[in-house]
Design a protein around this motif. Sequence first.
Motif, PDB file in Angstrom:
ATOM      1  N   TRP A 197       0.828  -1.199   0.000  1.00 37.01           N
ATOM      2  CA  TRP A 197       0.000   0.000   0.000  1.00 37.01           C
ATOM      3  C   TRP A 197       0.866   1.255   0.000  1.00 37.01           C
ATOM      4  CZ3 TRP A 197      -5.179  -0.719  -0.414  1.00 37.01           C
ATOM      5  CH2 TRP A 197      -5.672  -1.987  -0.120  1.00 37.01           C
ATOM      6  N   SER A 198       0.414   2.274  -0.735  1.00 34.20           N
ATOM      7  CA  SER A 198       1.078   3.573  -0.766  1.00 34.20           C
ATOM      8  C   SER A 198       0.025   4.669  -0.744  1.00 34.20           C
ATOM      9  CB  SER A 198       1.887   3.731  -2.062  1.00 34.20           C
ATOM     10  OG  SER A 198       2.872   2.752  -2.163  1.00 34.20           O
ATOM     11  N   LEU A 199       0.418   5.839  -0.272  1.00 41.75           N
ATOM     12  CA  LEU A 199      -0.481   6.995  -0.331  1.00 41.75           C
ATOM     13  C   LEU A 199      -0.634   7.443  -1.778  1.00 41.75           C
ATOM     14  CD1 LEU A 199       0.591   9.328   2.613  1.00 41.75           C
ATOM     15  CD2 LEU A 199      -1.504   7.999   2.420  1.00 41.75           C
ATOM     16  N   SER A 200      -1.836   7.840  -2.143  1.00 41.62           N
ATOM     17  CA  SER A 200      -2.040   8.411  -3.481  1.00 41.62           C
ATOM     18  C   SER A 200      -2.344   9.903  -3.402  1.00 41.62           C
ATOM     19  CB  SER A 200      -3.147   7.669  -4.229  1.00 41.62           C
ATOM     20  OG  SER A 200      -4.335   7.661  -3.495  1.00 41.62           O
ATOM     21  N   LYS A 201      -2.482  10.412  -2.187  1.00 43.46           N
ATOM     22  CA  LYS A 201      -2.668  11.840  -1.943  1.00 43.46           C
ATOM     23  C   LYS A 201      -1.720  12.251  -0.834  1.00 43.46           C
ATOM     24  CE  LYS A 201      -7.340  13.193  -2.999  1.00 43.46           C
ATOM     25  NZ  LYS A 201      -8.537  13.819  -2.456  1.00 43.46           N
ATOM     26  N   PRO A 202      -1.223  13.460  -0.872  1.00 42.37           N
ATOM     27  CA  PRO A 202      -0.390  13.910   0.251  1.00 42.37           C
ATOM     28  C   PRO A 202      -1.233  14.082   1.519  1.00 42.37           C
ATOM     29  CG  PRO A 202      -0.635  15.663  -1.400  1.00 42.37           C
ATOM     30  CD  PRO A 202      -1.334  14.446  -1.936  1.00 42.37           C
ATOM     31  N   LEU A 203      -0.585  13.927   2.650  1.00 41.64           N
ATOM     32  CA  LEU A 203      -1.297  14.023   3.934  1.00 41.64           C
ATOM     33  C   LEU A 203      -2.008  15.357   4.110  1.00 41.64           C
ATOM     34  CD1 LEU A 203       1.158  12.326   6.467  1.00 41.64           C
ATOM     35  CD2 LEU A 203      -0.848  11.334   5.329  1.00 41.64           C
ATOM     36  N   ASN A 204      -1.474  16.430   3.530  1.00 41.09           N
ATOM     37  CA  ASN A 204      -2.104  17.738   3.710  1.00 41.09           C
ATOM     38  C   ASN A 204      -3.399  17.885   2.906  1.00 41.09           C
ATOM     39  OD1 ASN A 204      -1.027  18.045   1.161  1.00 41.09           O
ATOM     40  ND2 ASN A 204      -0.047  20.006   1.579  1.00 41.09           N
ATOM     41  N   GLU A 205      -3.756  16.873   2.122  1.00 43.60           N
ATOM     42  CA  GLU A 205      -5.018  16.880   1.374  1.00 43.60           C
ATOM     43  C   GLU A 205      -6.050  15.916   1.947  1.00 43.60           C
ATOM     44  OE1 GLU A 205      -4.472  16.401  -2.837  1.00 43.60           O
ATOM     45  OE2 GLU A 205      -2.846  17.869  -2.900  1.00 43.60           O
ATOM     46  N   ILE A 206      -5.738  15.325   3.089  1.00 40.47           N
ATOM     47  CA  ILE A 206      -6.653  14.381   3.736  1.00 40.47           C
ATOM     48  C   ILE A 206      -6.925  14.881   5.148  1.00 40.47           C
ATOM     49  CG2 ILE A 206      -7.048  11.991   4.410  1.00 40.47           C
ATOM     50  CD1 ILE A 206      -4.734  11.210   2.485  1.00 40.47           C
ATOM     51  N   THR A 207      -8.201  14.975   5.508  1.00 42.83           N
ATOM     52  CA  THR A 207      -8.564  15.426   6.855  1.00 42.83           C
ATOM     53  C   THR A 207      -9.000  14.244   7.722  1.00 42.83           C
ATOM     54  OG1 THR A 207     -10.906  15.800   6.372  1.00 42.83           O
ATOM     55  CG2 THR A 207      -9.379  17.653   5.942  1.00 42.83           C
ATOM     56  N   LEU A 208      -9.038  14.486   9.016  1.00 45.27           N
ATOM     57  CA  LEU A 208      -9.579  13.479   9.937  1.00 45.27           C
ATOM     58  C   LEU A 208     -11.014  13.130   9.550  1.00 45.27           C
ATOM     59  CD1 LEU A 208      -8.402  14.762  13.443  1.00 45.27           C
ATOM     60  CD2 LEU A 208      -7.311  13.065  11.979  1.00 45.27           C
ATOM     61  N   LEU A 209     -11.780  14.138   9.120  1.00 39.52           N
ATOM     62  CA  LEU A 209     -13.158  13.899   8.711  1.00 39.52           C
ATOM     63  C   LEU A 209     -13.207  13.000   7.476  1.00 39.52           C
ATOM     64  CD1 LEU A 209     -16.168  14.435   9.150  1.00 39.52           C
ATOM     65  CD2 LEU A 209     -15.913  16.494   7.739  1.00 39.52           C
ATOM     66  N   ASP A 210     -12.288  13.203   6.535  1.00 39.03           N
ATOM     67  CA  ASP A 210     -12.234  12.347   5.349  1.00 39.03           C
ATOM     68  C   ASP A 210     -12.073  10.885   5.745  1.00 39.03           C
ATOM     69  OD1 ASP A 210     -12.344  14.558   3.591  1.00 39.03           O
ATOM     70  OD2 ASP A 210     -10.157  14.714   3.526  1.00 39.03           O
ATOM     71  N   VAL A 211     -11.150  10.620   6.640  1.00 43.76           N
ATOM     72  CA  VAL A 211     -10.879   9.245   7.063  1.00 43.76           C
ATOM     73  C   VAL A 211     -12.060   8.691   7.853  1.00 43.76           C
ATOM     74  CG1 VAL A 211      -9.329   7.749   8.386  1.00 43.76           C
ATOM     75  CG2 VAL A 211      -8.391   9.633   7.020  1.00 43.76           C
ATOM     76  N   HIS A 212     -12.589   9.486   8.752  1.00 42.57           N
ATOM     77  CA  HIS A 212     -13.764   9.074   9.533  1.00 42.57           C
ATOM     78  C   HIS A 212     -14.911   8.690   8.597  1.00 42.57           C
ATOM     79  CE1 HIS A 212     -16.855   9.160  12.656  1.00 42.57           C
ATOM     80  NE2 HIS A 212     -17.540   9.983  11.893  1.00 42.57           N
ATOM     81  N   THR A 213     -15.159   9.506   7.611  1.00 48.85           N
ATOM     82  CA  THR A 213     -16.238   9.253   6.651  1.00 48.85           C
ATOM     83  C   THR A 213     -15.937   8.017   5.814  1.00 48.85           C
ATOM     84  OG1 THR A 213     -16.720  11.617   6.575  1.00 48.85           O
ATOM     85  CG2 THR A 213     -17.592  10.275   4.780  1.00 48.85           C
ATOM     86  N   ALA A 214     -14.695   7.863   5.375  1.00 48.06           N
ATOM     87  CA  ALA A 214     -14.315   6.697   4.562  1.00 48.06           C
ATOM     88  C   ALA A 214     -14.522   5.395   5.326  1.00 48.06           C
ATOM     89  CB  ALA A 214     -12.863   6.821   4.117  1.00 48.06           C
ATOM     90  N   LEU A 215     -14.328   5.438   6.628  1.00 47.75           N
ATOM     91  CA  LEU A 215     -14.527   4.243   7.448  1.00 47.75           C
ATOM     92  C   LEU A 215     -16.007   3.900   7.607  1.00 47.75           C
ATOM     93  CD1 LEU A 215     -11.879   4.825  10.251  1.00 47.75           C
ATOM     94  CD2 LEU A 215     -11.842   3.066   8.461  1.00 47.75           C
ATOM     95  N   GLY A 216     -16.878   4.823   7.201  1.00 44.69           N
ATOM     96  CA  GLY A 216     -18.309   4.566   7.332  1.00 44.69           C
ATOM     97  C   GLY A 216     -18.800   4.704   8.754  1.00 44.69           C
ATOM     98  N   GLU A 217     -18.093   5.469   9.534  1.00 38.17           N
ATOM     99  CA  GLU A 217     -18.473   5.653  10.934  1.00 38.17           C
ATOM    100  C   GLU A 217     -19.771   6.445  11.021  1.00 38.17           C
ATOM    101  OE1 GLU A 217     -16.866   4.213  13.421  1.00 38.17           O
ATOM    102  OE2 GLU A 217     -15.296   3.474  12.113  1.00 38.17           O
ATOM    103  N   ASN A 218     -20.671   5.961  11.842  1.00 42.52           N
ATOM    104  CA  ASN A 218     -21.942   6.651  12.021  1.00 42.52           C
ATOM    105  C   ASN A 218     -21.872   7.705  13.105  1.00 42.52           C
ATOM    106  OD1 ASN A 218     -23.137   5.051  10.070  1.00 42.52           O
ATOM    107  ND2 ASN A 218     -23.710   3.484  11.548  1.00 42.52           N
TER     108      ASN A 218
END
Length: 144
Positions: free
Chosen positions: A63-84
Amino acid sequence: MRKDSRLSRVLHVLVHLDASDAPVTSDTMASMINTNPVVVRRTMGLMRDRGYVTSVKGHSGGWSLSKPLNEITLLDVHTALGENSVFTIGLTDEHTQCPIEHAVNAALKDVMNEAEALMLERFGEITLDILAVGFQRPDNAYTG
């Protein structure tokens, strides 16, 4: 009550991916966060679906990053995980006819909704590069 640590585990892995010069295997990530490689692949698949990571199969794959960390937010990751919800506590529904249960649930619901809205707003303001500040890897070795 068991804590849901998926968000913090994924954040941990994403910062490691940023520090790596080569793709990182699911096995290596699993050892970083003390879980099964299948869980890592399933979770990273969610990140891939959102365009945050890529994967390569086979020897020298991972696995590798396809976006730099400064373009990903905590909310992005939270949403991607499908957290309710950001909270593991919930309202009771065992005594639906009880007026006290209704009053307790109404009070808790308002406070939890308010707190969650504030927390998610803040998540949207924090990019993952902030998490990597101060982290300096001396070499390409796994540092846990």
